[in-house]
Design a protein around this motif. Sequence first.
Motif, short mmCIF file in Angstrom:
data_model
loop_
_atom_site.label_atom_id
_atom_site.label_comp_id
_atom_site.label_asym_id
_atom_site.label_seq_id
_atom_site.Cartn_x
_atom_site.Cartn_y
_atom_site.Cartn_z
N TRP A 122 -74.70 -25.27 10.49
CA TRP A 122 -74.14 -25.60 11.80
C TRP A 122 -75.26 -25.97 12.77
CZ3 TRP A 122 -71.87 -21.41 15.54
CH2 TRP A 122 -71.35 -22.03 16.67
N GLY A 123 -76.31 -25.16 12.80
CA GLY A 123 -77.43 -25.42 13.70
C GLY A 123 -78.11 -26.75 13.41
N ALA A 124 -78.27 -27.06 12.12
CA ALA A 124 -78.90 -28.33 11.75
C ALA A 124 -78.05 -29.50 12.22
CB ALA A 124 -79.09 -28.38 10.23
N VAL A 185 -79.25 -20.45 15.29
CA VAL A 185 -80.54 -20.58 15.96
C VAL A 185 -81.61 -21.06 14.98
CG1 VAL A 185 -82.38 -19.29 17.09
CG2 VAL A 185 -80.00 -18.86 17.71
N GLU A 186 -81.60 -20.51 13.78
CA GLU A 186 -82.60 -20.90 12.79
C GLU A 186 -82.45 -22.37 12.41
OE1 GLU A 186 -83.36 -19.31 8.39
OE2 GLU A 186 -84.03 -17.94 9.97
N GLY A 187 -81.21 -22.82 12.25
CA GLY A 187 -80.98 -24.22 11.92
C GLY A 187 -81.46 -25.15 13.02
N ILE A 188 -81.24 -24.75 14.27
CA ILE A 188 -81.71 -25.54 15.41
C ILE A 188 -83.23 -25.59 15.43
CG2 ILE A 188 -81.82 -25.65 17.93
CD1 ILE A 188 -79.01 -24.30 17.91
N ALA A 189 -83.85 -24.42 15.32
CA ALA A 189 -85.32 -24.34 15.40
C ALA A 189 -85.99 -25.10 14.26
CB ALA A 189 -85.75 -22.88 15.40
N ARG A 190 -85.44 -25.01 13.06
CA ARG A 190 -86.05 -25.67 11.91
C ARG A 190 -85.93 -27.19 11.97
NH1 ARG A 190 -84.79 -21.84 6.59
NH2 ARG A 190 -86.15 -20.11 7.25
N ARG A 192 -86.91 -28.77 14.39
CA ARG A 192 -88.12 -29.16 15.10
C ARG A 192 -89.38 -28.65 14.42
NH1 ARG A 192 -84.62 -31.82 16.87
NH2 ARG A 192 -84.18 -32.31 19.07
N VAL A 193 -89.33 -27.41 13.92
CA VAL A 193 -90.48 -26.82 13.24
C VAL A 193 -90.00 -26.22 11.92
CG1 VAL A 193 -92.35 -25.13 13.36
CG2 VAL A 193 -91.57 -26.27 15.45
N GLU A 194 -90.32 -26.88 10.83
CA GLU A 194 -89.86 -26.43 9.52
C GLU A 194 -90.43 -25.05 9.21
OE1 GLU A 194 -89.77 -28.02 4.89
OE2 GLU A 194 -90.54 -29.30 6.50
#
Length: 217
Positions: A122-124, A185-190, A192-194
């Motif tokens: 979902w975040g991605a 949150v993790e999907g959103i953050a990744r 930008r920064v894998e």
Amino acid sequence: MENHRDAGDNLRVGGSGRSSSSRERILREVESRGSASTAEIVTSTGLHENTVREHLERLRIDGRLRRIRAEAQGRGRPGWRWEAPPAYAVNPYAGLALALADSLAQVAADPVAQARAAGVRWGAEVASERTDAAADAHELVLEVMREQGFAPDATADGILLHSCPLLAAAARRSDVVCAVHEGLVEGIARSRVEGTDAELQPFQAAGACVLHLRAVS
């Protein structure tokens, strides 16, 4: 007249309207007990009785708590207790989230892991639609969580989430619901920064959940 407002009562706008850390704390206290009297809430929170009464009335007006008659004990009219209405009565989407969380918990071998994985996807997807959004992972997370109604506040100890649009569902199935949000949150953050790792600690601070973002080597 003496002012009994607590220092933590900085009002914020969340997904369910104006709220404060003390008000969310009172709401969670009632939800954890099933029902509670005003006196019980005063004792458990340590807040002044006038402050508790003000917050309870505001929560009642907002539809997040309701008053019920206590069971009669001896002579005289029974007192009042407070309880949270069913999730669907506060937020129909919270009711749906709770139903899905319950179903996942019953059929999945590892419901928390599957909920988190769903949140990552979902975040991605959310991040992929934000081509004009902040390039920095931390700022993008704050931006999306703000829009989702979590009332985020970046601090030295992590991101404090002062509100939850699915609080009623999270109070019942925090393992699954919070895992979805952690994955989100993790999907959103990744995006930008894998390799970024997210950790969500439900109800860890007064009136807030705590979110940590860490770079995984």
